[in-house]
Design an enzyme around this catalytic site. Structure first.
Site, PDB file in Angstrom:
ATOM      1  N   MET A  10       0.828  -1.213   0.000  1.00  0.00           N
ATOM      2  CA  MET A  10       0.000   0.000   0.000  1.00  0.00           C
ATOM      3  C   MET A  10       0.865   1.266   0.000  1.00  0.00           C
ATOM      4  SD  MET A  10      -2.728  -1.370   2.875  1.00  0.00           S
ATOM      5  CE  MET A  10      -1.433  -1.960   3.968  1.00  0.00           C
ATOM      6  N   GLN A  52     -11.108   3.070   0.527  1.00  0.00           N
ATOM      7  CA  GLN A  52     -10.820   4.431   0.953  1.00  0.00           C
ATOM      8  C   GLN A  52     -11.760   5.422   0.264  1.00  0.00           C
ATOM      9  OE1 GLN A  52      -6.669   4.943  -0.029  1.00  0.00           O
ATOM     10  NE2 GLN A  52      -5.938   3.950   1.824  1.00  0.00           N
ATOM     11  N   THR A  83       2.023   1.680   5.919  1.00  0.00           N
ATOM     12  CA  THR A  83       1.312   2.815   5.338  1.00  0.00           C
ATOM     13  C   THR A  83       0.824   3.686   6.481  1.00  0.00           C
ATOM     14  OG1 THR A  83      -0.771   3.469   4.274  1.00  0.00           O
ATOM     15  CG2 THR A  83      -0.689   1.268   5.189  1.00  0.00           C
ATOM     16  N   ASN A  84       0.804   4.988   6.271  1.00  0.00           N
ATOM     17  CA  ASN A  84       0.266   5.893   7.290  1.00  0.00           C
ATOM     18  C   ASN A  84      -1.257   5.863   7.321  1.00  0.00           C
ATOM     19  OD1 ASN A  84       2.517   7.937   8.501  1.00  0.00           O
ATOM     20  ND2 ASN A  84       3.062   7.369   6.414  1.00  0.00           N
ATOM     21  N   THR A  85      -1.873   5.991   6.145  1.00  0.00           N
ATOM     22  CA  THR A  85      -3.321   6.158   6.070  1.00  0.00           C
ATOM     23  C   THR A  85      -4.093   5.039   6.745  1.00  0.00           C
ATOM     24  OG1 THR A  85      -3.163   7.431   4.004  1.00  0.00           O
ATOM     25  CG2 THR A  85      -5.276   6.403   4.485  1.00  0.00           C
ATOM     26  N   CYS A 196       3.228  10.080   4.434  1.00  0.00           N
ATOM     27  CA  CYS A 196       2.792   9.064   3.479  1.00  0.00           C
ATOM     28  C   CYS A 196       4.052   8.306   3.116  1.00  0.00           C
ATOM     29  CB  CYS A 196       2.149   9.695   2.248  1.00  0.00           C
ATOM     30  SG  CYS A 196       1.853   8.520   0.914  1.00  0.00           S
ATOM     31  N   THR A 197       3.987   6.992   3.122  1.00  0.00           N
ATOM     32  CA  THR A 197       5.214   6.212   2.964  1.00  0.00           C
ATOM     33  C   THR A 197       5.826   6.322   1.582  1.00  0.00           C
ATOM     34  OG1 THR A 197       3.843   4.234   2.585  1.00  0.00           O
ATOM     35  CG2 THR A 197       4.692   4.584   4.811  1.00  0.00           C
ATOM     36  N   GLU A 198       5.109   6.941   0.630  1.00  0.00           N
ATOM     37  CA  GLU A 198       5.693   7.165  -0.701  1.00  0.00           C
ATOM     38  C   GLU A 198       6.429   8.492  -0.828  1.00  0.00           C
ATOM     39  OE1 GLU A 198       3.178   3.899  -1.010  1.00  0.00           O
ATOM     40  OE2 GLU A 198       2.430   5.909  -0.547  1.00  0.00           O
TER      41      GLU A 198
END
Length: 230
Positions: A10, A52, A83-85, A196-198
C-alpha cells in the site's frame, strides 16, 4: 531476534523501502551476513484504495485484520502496517490479533520530541491530512500539527496516487512539495512529517534545509529496535 510481520502493498513501491531499510539496519547492528526475520503479506492495493474512496473503513479494517491474523499464525511477533493512512483502522486490526502493532505516528512523535520540536507540518494523503485519526495521535503527545490548504491537499493527494504509487519521480512535483513545505514553515512549522510512505521517494533531506521526518524510515528503524530488543 523477533520476527516482524509486515502488512505491505500500500503501495508496493514503499514496501520495497521498508524491506530494504529493515534489512540494512539489522545488518548494521549485527554485522556479518545477518538479515531480518520478517514475514511480508502484500495486499492488492486496488481493493484497499476502493474502500478508501467509498469511505468503507469497516471493510478495510476487517480485511487488514485478517491479514494481521495470518501473519500472527505464521509466526510474526509483532505487526508493522506499511502505510500511514491505514492506521485509521488500527483498532479493528488490533482486535483480531494477540500481538502488538507498532503505530507509525507514535514512532514519529517520539523522534519529534527527542529533537525538541513542538510544531510540525504534515504531508500525506488527503485522508491523513484532513481526518483526525493521525493528527490527534500527535496532538495528544503535545505536538501541534499544521496542514496545507485545501487546493494544496488535493494536488498532494494526486501526486501520491497518480505518480509516487507508480514509482514516477517528477521534478515539478518535487518542486511543488518544496513550495508547500516552505509555506508551512512560514506558518510556524519547525519540521515536516512526510506522512505518506511514498513521499520519501520524492523528497529527501538533502532537498531542503527544513528538518524532515520520513515516516517510512522512522517506522522501519523502530521495527528493527523492537525485533532486536533495543
Amino acid at each position: 531476534m523477533k520476527t516482524i510481520g509486515l502488512i505491505g502493498g500500500m503501495s508496493w513501491e514503499s514496501s520495497i523501502e521498508y524491506y530494504r531499510i529493515i534489512n540494512e539496519e539489522v545488518n548494521a547492528a549485527l554485522g556479518g551476513l545477518h538479515s531480518a526475520k520478517c514475514l511480508l503479506y502484500s495486499v492488492d492495493f486496488e481493493e484497499i484504495e476502493r474502500f478508501q474512496v467509498e469511505g468503507n473503513w469497516e471493510a478495510a479494517g476487517k480485511l487488514l485484520g485478517n491479514v494481521a491474523k495470518s501473519l500472527e499464525r505464521a509466526g510474526a511477533d509483532f505487526i508493522v502496517i506499511c502505510t500511514n493512512t491505514m492506521h485509521k483502522v488500527i483498532a479493528p486490526i488490533a482486535e483480531r490479533i494477540n500481538i502488538p502493532i507498532i503505530h507509525i505516528a507514535d514512532a514519529t512523535a517520539d523522534l519529534i520530541k527527542k529533537q525538541g520540536l513542538r510544531t510540525v507540518g504534515l504531508l500525506g494523503t488527503k485522508y491523513t491530512m484532513e481526518q483526525d485519526f493521525y493528527k490527534s495521535r500527535l496532538e495528544s503527545q503535545g505536538i501541534e500539527v499544521l496542514v496545507p490548504g485545501q487546493s494544496e491537499r488535493v494536488r498532494i493527494n494526486e501526486i501520491i496516487f497518480e505518480e509516487l504509487c507508480f514509482g514516477k519521480i517528477k521534478t515539478p512535483s518535487k518542486q511543488y512539495f518544496q513550495e508547500v513545505m516552505k509555506g508551512l514553515v512560514e506558518e510556524g512549522a519547525e519540521g515536516i512529517i512526510l506522512g505518506c510512505t511514498e513521499i520519501g521517494l520524492l523528497i529527501k533531506q538533502e532537498d531542503t534545509d527544513i528538518p524532515l521526518f520520513d515516516t517510512t524510515r522512522i517506522h522501519a528503524v523502530e521495527a528493527v529496535k523492537q525485533a532486536l530488543g533495543d
